[in-house]
Design an enzyme around this catalytic site. Structure first.
Site, PDB file in Angstrom:
ATOM      1  N   ASN A   1       0.818  -1.209   0.000  1.00 25.50           N
ATOM      2  CA  ASN A   1       0.000   0.000   0.000  1.00 25.50           C
ATOM      3  C   ASN A   1       0.852   1.259   0.000  1.00 25.50           C
ATOM      4  OD1 ASN A   1      -1.493   2.066   2.290  1.00 25.50           O
ATOM      5  ND2 ASN A   1      -2.560   1.585   0.392  1.00 25.50           N
ATOM      6  N   TRP A   2       0.448   2.224  -0.820  1.00 17.18           N
ATOM      7  CA  TRP A   2       1.033   3.569  -0.836  1.00 17.18           C
ATOM      8  C   TRP A   2      -0.048   4.536  -0.369  1.00 17.18           C
ATOM      9  CZ3 TRP A   2       3.520   3.758  -6.440  1.00 17.18           C
ATOM     10  CH2 TRP A   2       4.576   2.840  -6.503  1.00 17.18           C
ATOM     11  N   SER A   3       0.266   5.371   0.599  1.00 16.05           N
ATOM     12  CA  SER A   3      -0.757   6.278   1.119  1.00 16.05           C
ATOM     13  C   SER A   3      -0.126   7.534   1.704  1.00 16.05           C
ATOM     14  CB  SER A   3      -1.594   5.573   2.198  1.00 16.05           C
ATOM     15  OG  SER A   3      -0.778   5.265   3.330  1.00 16.05           O
ATOM     16  N   ILE A   4      -0.971   8.554   1.866  1.00 19.53           N
ATOM     17  CA  ILE A   4      -0.566   9.787   2.532  1.00 19.53           C
ATOM     18  C   ILE A   4      -1.243   9.833   3.895  1.00 19.53           C
ATOM     19  CG2 ILE A   4      -0.556  12.308   2.447  1.00 19.53           C
ATOM     20  CD1 ILE A   4      -0.791  12.157  -0.573  1.00 19.53           C
TER      21      ILE A   4
ATOM     22  N   ARG B   1      -0.443  12.079   7.736  1.00 13.81           N
ATOM     23  CA  ARG B   1       0.466  13.057   8.336  1.00 13.81           C
ATOM     24  C   ARG B   1       1.396  12.416   9.367  1.00 13.81           C
ATOM     25  NH1 ARG B   1      -4.173  15.942  12.146  1.00 13.81           N
ATOM     26  NH2 ARG B   1      -3.475  15.027  14.127  1.00 13.81           N
TER      27      ARG B   1
ATOM     28  N   HIS C   1      -5.866   2.467   4.790  1.00 15.13           N
ATOM     29  CA  HIS C   1      -5.199   1.214   4.421  1.00 15.13           C
ATOM     30  C   HIS C   1      -3.947   0.982   5.262  1.00 15.13           C
ATOM     31  CE1 HIS C   1      -7.300   1.106   0.244  1.00 15.13           C
ATOM     32  NE2 HIS C   1      -8.008   0.509   1.174  1.00 15.13           N
TER      33      HIS C   1
ATOM     34  N   GLU D   1      -1.040   0.016  -5.275  1.00 18.88           N
ATOM     35  CA  GLU D   1      -1.046   1.251  -6.061  1.00 18.88           C
ATOM     36  C   GLU D   1      -0.046   1.244  -7.204  1.00 18.88           C
ATOM     37  OE1 GLU D   1      -3.333   2.489  -2.501  1.00 18.88           O
ATOM     38  OE2 GLU D   1      -1.580   1.216  -2.827  1.00 18.88           O
TER      39      GLU D   1
ATOM     40  N   GLU E   1      -5.471  21.319  10.089  1.00 19.28           N
ATOM     41  CA  GLU E   1      -5.899  20.306   9.120  1.00 19.28           C
ATOM     42  C   GLU E   1      -6.714  20.885   7.966  1.00 19.28           C
ATOM     43  OE1 GLU E   1      -5.850  17.523   7.813  1.00 19.28           O
ATOM     44  OE2 GLU E   1      -4.651  16.215   9.104  1.00 19.28           O
TER      45      GLU E   1
ATOM     46  N   LYS F   1     -15.739   2.918   2.123  1.00 15.17           N
ATOM     47  CA  LYS F   1     -14.565   3.731   2.451  1.00 15.17           C
ATOM     48  C   LYS F   1     -14.516   5.031   1.649  1.00 15.17           C
ATOM     49  CE  LYS F   1      -9.500   3.433   2.857  1.00 15.17           C
ATOM     50  NZ  LYS F   1      -9.054   4.432   1.877  1.00 15.17           N
TER      51      LYS F   1
END
Length: 500
Positions: A168-171, A173, A191, A233, A282, A391
């Site tokens: 998994n690739w995610s953003i 903080r 994820h 991804e 945020e 989701k």
């Protein structure tokens, strides 16, 4: 490695912004303690050019420059979304619909797996854990009341399920905790949270982890998108771009990162340790001073980086920054696809920036709606059940149903329809037994539970749109005048002394 196109290489992306006259290079010393973020925040609020800070106070051995506002808006309406378009190899004049269609295109294609290469620009320099101190890097303090220096606002976390079937690739903080640790937000249904839970359940070791900054722009776009659980991804990006991404292996674990990444942190995500995290200004435009919680803890064992590396930074807050142009927009795109997969007559979906991307407006094909022989109450319930239990609908708290005459990509049109066609209460259905998004201020700091409910479907379709069709005309230039007269007015507009 030959020069790569802008959507596959962050360094090339920065050069593309320069060619577009969409970059301001700042060579005077700039303090990463608030000053860089203040300039970037002003850029976001005025839709100005992206700032590249080439001379950060505290830079050492090529670590690092900062590019602010990498995915924010441009001032001109002609190429308003040009920075996002450059992420995807689209013309700078691409519309938001074209951008979202491109992002969705890979969902119906076979994935193109990445290509493993022996080395890449991200390996030009390296530091082991005895050679760096995260607290001494020029990590930005983005808002004066933030709980720490947030190094991770536009990078890509990389984690893998214990069985290796899902990368998994995610953003999400993350802030500097001490010389070799970060703390960050890892919450359901992300994820990264799901994979973290898998490793916790096994209990054998911490999660192998990498955090890559300045990754291929197409990859960071995919990392922002709520694509289905279990989808890797890298293959999705390959399908979307039509080319295999080049990845290199990390030095200290078995994960692979984009070869052209600007900076890579290698290490682990603890399954047992936590540390203070937040507060942070945020995406909804608020910060609550002192609102610190325990967050996930990352250990950094190694840093690799390109020569003269560039760290991308999002100065989150009020309109308009990457949390709006990407998180909200890409959630809306996935919601559009979800509705269509469930045979709902939705043609377009977008999160109006004016709602701070807490809404999604859904454009309804009213001819198909009439063929369904449904009611407003039944349709609202069906749409809400589909979206709010998925989701893709996690961050969205209001769905606004609008007719074919409304352009959902124009916030003023959505607000006009909502304000004049949706009767409060009677034309709305509340959803309280669904997952809520605690980062929205009225959820995390308002009345009621932070993680449940607070969602609504608002029907801005008039009753006749369910039965016989529209029985009104808009009192505007487009609908209130004959075609020949409108054309005459337009032809003579500047001659009469009006601006073009």
């Amino acid at each position: 490695m030959s020069a790569q196109p802008a959507h596959l290489c962050f360094r090339s992306f920065v050069e593309a912004l320069k060619v577009d006259n969409d970059l301001v290079e700042i060579n005077t010393p700039i303090d990463p303690n608030l000053e860089a973020a203040a300039i970037t925040r002003r850029v976001c609020e005025t839709n100005d050019k992206a700032p590249l800070f080439n001379n950060l106070i505290g830079m050492k051995n090529g670590l690092f420059r900062i590019l602010g506002a990498p995915g924010s808006l441009r001032k001109s309406s002609a190429d308003r979304y040009g920075r996002l378009a450059r992420h995807l190899a689209l013309p700078p004049t691409a519309s938001m619909r074209e951008i979202l269609d491109k992002m969705l295109s890979a969902s119906d294609m076979p994935p193109i797996p990445p290509t493993i290469v022996p080395t890449g620009p991200c390996k030009e320099n390296s530091l082991d854990d005895s050679e760096f101190d995260l607290t001494e890097l020029p990590v930005p303090l983005i808002h004066k009341s933030d709980g720490g220096k947030y190094i991770q606002t536009y990078g890509m976390h990389i984690v893998q399920s214990p069985d290796g079937t899902w990368t998994n690739w995610s953003i999400a903080r993350a802030m500097v905790h001490d010389k070799n640790h970060l703390t960050g937000l890892v919450i359901p249904p992300q994820h990264i949270w799901q994979i973290h839970q898998m490793w916790k359940k096994e209990g054998r070791s911490d999660v192998p982890w990498a955090l890559a900054f300045g990754v291929p722009p197409a990859a960071i776009m995919a990392s922002s998108m709520p694509i289905p659980d279990g989808v890797t991804e890298a293959g999705y990006v390959g399908a979307m771009t039509g080319s295999s991404l080049e990845l290199v292996k990390c030095d200290t674990n078995d994960l692979y990162v984009p070869a052209t990444s600007e900076i890579v942190l290698e290490g682990t995500l603890s399954i047992s340790e936590t540390g203070p995290e937040g507060p942070f200004g945020e995406m909804h435009g608020y910060i609550f001073p002192g609102d610190t919680h325990l967050g996930a803890k990352y250990k950094v064992n190694r840093i690799t980086y390109r020569n003269n590396a560039i760290m991308p930074m999002s100065s989150c807050g009020r309109l308009t920054d990457e949390t709006h142009t990407m998180i909200g927009s890409l959630a809306a795109a996935e919601i559009r696809k979800l509705c269509q997969q469930n045979d709902l007559p939705i043609t377009d979906a977008f999160a109006p920036f004016e709602s701070q991307v807490t809404w999604v407006a859904l454009r309804v094909d009213t001819e198909k709606l009439r063929a369904m022989k449904t009611t407003s109450e039944g349709f609202r319930k069906r749409v809400g059940d589909v979206v709010f239990n998925h989701k893709a609908g996690y961050t969205i708290h209001r769905l606004v149903l609008v007719g074919d005459d409304i352009d959902v990509y124009e916030g003023k049109d959505v607000l006009w329809a909502f304000s004049t066609r949706c009767r409060p209460g009677m034309d709305e259905t509340l959803f309280e037994d669904v997952r809520g998004f605690p980062l929205i201020p009225y959820m995390g700091h308002g009345n009621g539970p932070a993680h449940r409910g607070g969602k609504v479907v608002s029907d801005a379709l008039m009753p006749t749109e369910y039965t016989t069709g529209r029985n009104w005309e808009a009192a505007d230039f487009n609908q209130s005048y004959p075609e020949d007269l409108k054309q005459k007015v337009l032809d003579n507009w500047t001659k009469m002394g009006f601006s073009n």
